[in-house]
Design an enzyme around this catalytic site. Sequence first.
Site, mmCIF file in Angstrom:
data_model
loop_
_atom_site.group_PDB
_atom_site.id
_atom_site.type_symbol
_atom_site.label_atom_id
_atom_site.label_comp_id
_atom_site.label_asym_id
_atom_site.label_seq_id
_atom_site.Cartn_x
_atom_site.Cartn_y
_atom_site.Cartn_z
ATOM 1 N N GLY A 184 0.804 -1.215 0.000
ATOM 2 C CA GLY A 184 0.000 0.000 0.000
ATOM 3 C C GLY A 184 0.841 1.271 0.000
ATOM 4 N N THR A 185 1.900 1.283 0.774
ATOM 5 C CA THR A 185 2.725 2.493 0.860
ATOM 6 C C THR A 185 3.319 2.823 -0.505
ATOM 7 O OG1 THR A 185 3.232 1.942 3.148
ATOM 8 C CG2 THR A 185 4.704 3.519 2.062
ATOM 9 N N CYS A 227 2.610 6.020 17.857
ATOM 10 C CA CYS A 227 3.665 6.396 18.791
ATOM 11 C C CYS A 227 4.652 7.281 18.056
ATOM 12 C CB CYS A 227 4.362 5.126 19.267
ATOM 13 S SG CYS A 227 5.310 5.392 20.737
HETATM 14 C C1 PLP Z 1 -5.362 2.817 4.479
HETATM 15 C C2 PLP Z 1 -3.966 2.301 4.376
HETATM 16 N N1 PLP Z 1 -3.172 2.736 3.385
HETATM 17 C C3 PLP Z 1 -1.919 2.295 3.225
HETATM 18 C C4 PLP Z 1 -1.383 1.377 4.074
HETATM 19 C C5 PLP Z 1 0.022 0.904 3.864
HETATM 20 O O1 PLP Z 1 0.017 -0.387 3.314
HETATM 21 P P1 PLP Z 1 1.296 -1.336 3.390
HETATM 22 O O2 PLP Z 1 1.407 -1.786 4.815
HETATM 23 O O3 PLP Z 1 1.001 -2.446 2.447
HETATM 24 O O4 PLP Z 1 2.475 -0.522 2.955
HETATM 25 C C6 PLP Z 1 -2.150 0.899 5.146
HETATM 26 C C7 PLP Z 1 -1.589 -0.048 6.130
HETATM 27 O O5 PLP Z 1 -1.950 -0.007 7.294
HETATM 28 C C8 PLP Z 1 -3.485 1.370 5.286
HETATM 29 O O6 PLP Z 1 -4.271 0.931 6.276
#
Ligand code: PLP
Length: 393
Positions: free
Chosen positions: A71-72, A322
């Site tokens: 996701g990031t 945190c």
């Molecule tokens: C809404 C949202 N976007 C992006 C991410 C990031 O995803 P990843 O952990 O696959 O990098 C998360 C992870 O918690 C998320 O909840």
Amino acid sequence: MRRVYMDNNATSPLLPEVLEAMRPYFIEEFGNASSIHHHGQSTRAAVERARESVAAMLSCRASEIVFTSGGTEGDNLAIFGLIKAGDHVITSTIEHHAVLNACKQLEKRGCEVTFVPVDGRGLVDPADVKRALRNNTKLITIMMANNETGVVQPVKEIGRVAREDDVYFHTDAVQAAGKVPIDVKEIGCDLLTISGHKMHAPQGIGALYVRKGTLIEPLFYGGNHERQRRAGTENVAGIVGLGKAAELAQAGLANGTIARLGKLRDRLQAALIGELEDVGVNGEGATRVPTTTNIHFDHIEGEALVIALDLKGLAVSTGAACSSGAIEPSHVLTAMGLRPDQARSSLRFSLGKQTTSADIDFALSMIPETVARLRELSPVWQKRQPAVGSRQS
Ligand SMILES: Cc1ncc(COP(=O)(O)O)c(C=O)c1O
């Protein structure tokens, strides 16, 4: 000791079918998907099959799917892939840090960013998004479902605002995928992020939907992988796992699995609200994904409750992050108007496909008494109680 996991929004366990689908790609099917020999062709075919499955989940073409590390990366590829110095971006105050911190970085690089607020239910008003538009607005990036509250944003309306003004629209659907149906055309987005480990695929794999004709600059330079949008040898096993999880996600929406989890979530929530005083659901009144509830247990520290429950075998989390040694109240909950102490008293319960009715019973067997015990120790709670022998009016 029995352990029950209710933190699936942090990460979710692999489904056995996903692991089975991936297994050959760690051992006999080891080829580099870019190689032209038999081994490469075999893994290439597996990657392309997985691309079809992910595309089917999002109702788009396979060629519009770019595999990422999660996701990031998807969020960063969407944002930095489009935005140049001088551009204006609209986002919201409740985004995940993958979007929020990417936008803060944009500000340092000479871009302007508007952070639109949310109401008490955690909802962005599309009219606020429209009002924030400027001549140089290039992108609107607003999440589909919030990771802390599960609140689902009015993405179709926001998509309409973007289209009317010819602005790109990206939505972070990491917490929506598998929990609510996603159709990129209905949403009207140009870019949409998903992450494997939030939908029972492994950590370290994800995908970005890039609408045909949307030109994005890659984050990395290297080979011509992923149609030059994401260089680097493909994570074949991860991609195969994501493809399988996407098929199972679609099935789960159709066969009642997600509806079952929604009922379990509602039972957990109703029992806690019914049994305890000074508690409430964060995001109540908004549409939420069926698997998440976020509850404030006033007069106690959420962190203390997480630790106490973990000692008894129940894994949940706070919305708090945190930062530099200090426990900051959640930016999402404070943006919704919760007092900092209420935000700090909040816990997120997030269910996954492995969650059973017995798990809910297990949680309910310990949460009320644990909250009561922590409140007994809380000076705020003691002050709030009428002194012994005093008359209540
Ligand atoms: C809404 C949202 N976007 C992006 C991410 C990031 O995803 P990843 O952990 O696959 O990098 C998360 C992870 O918690 C998320 O909840």
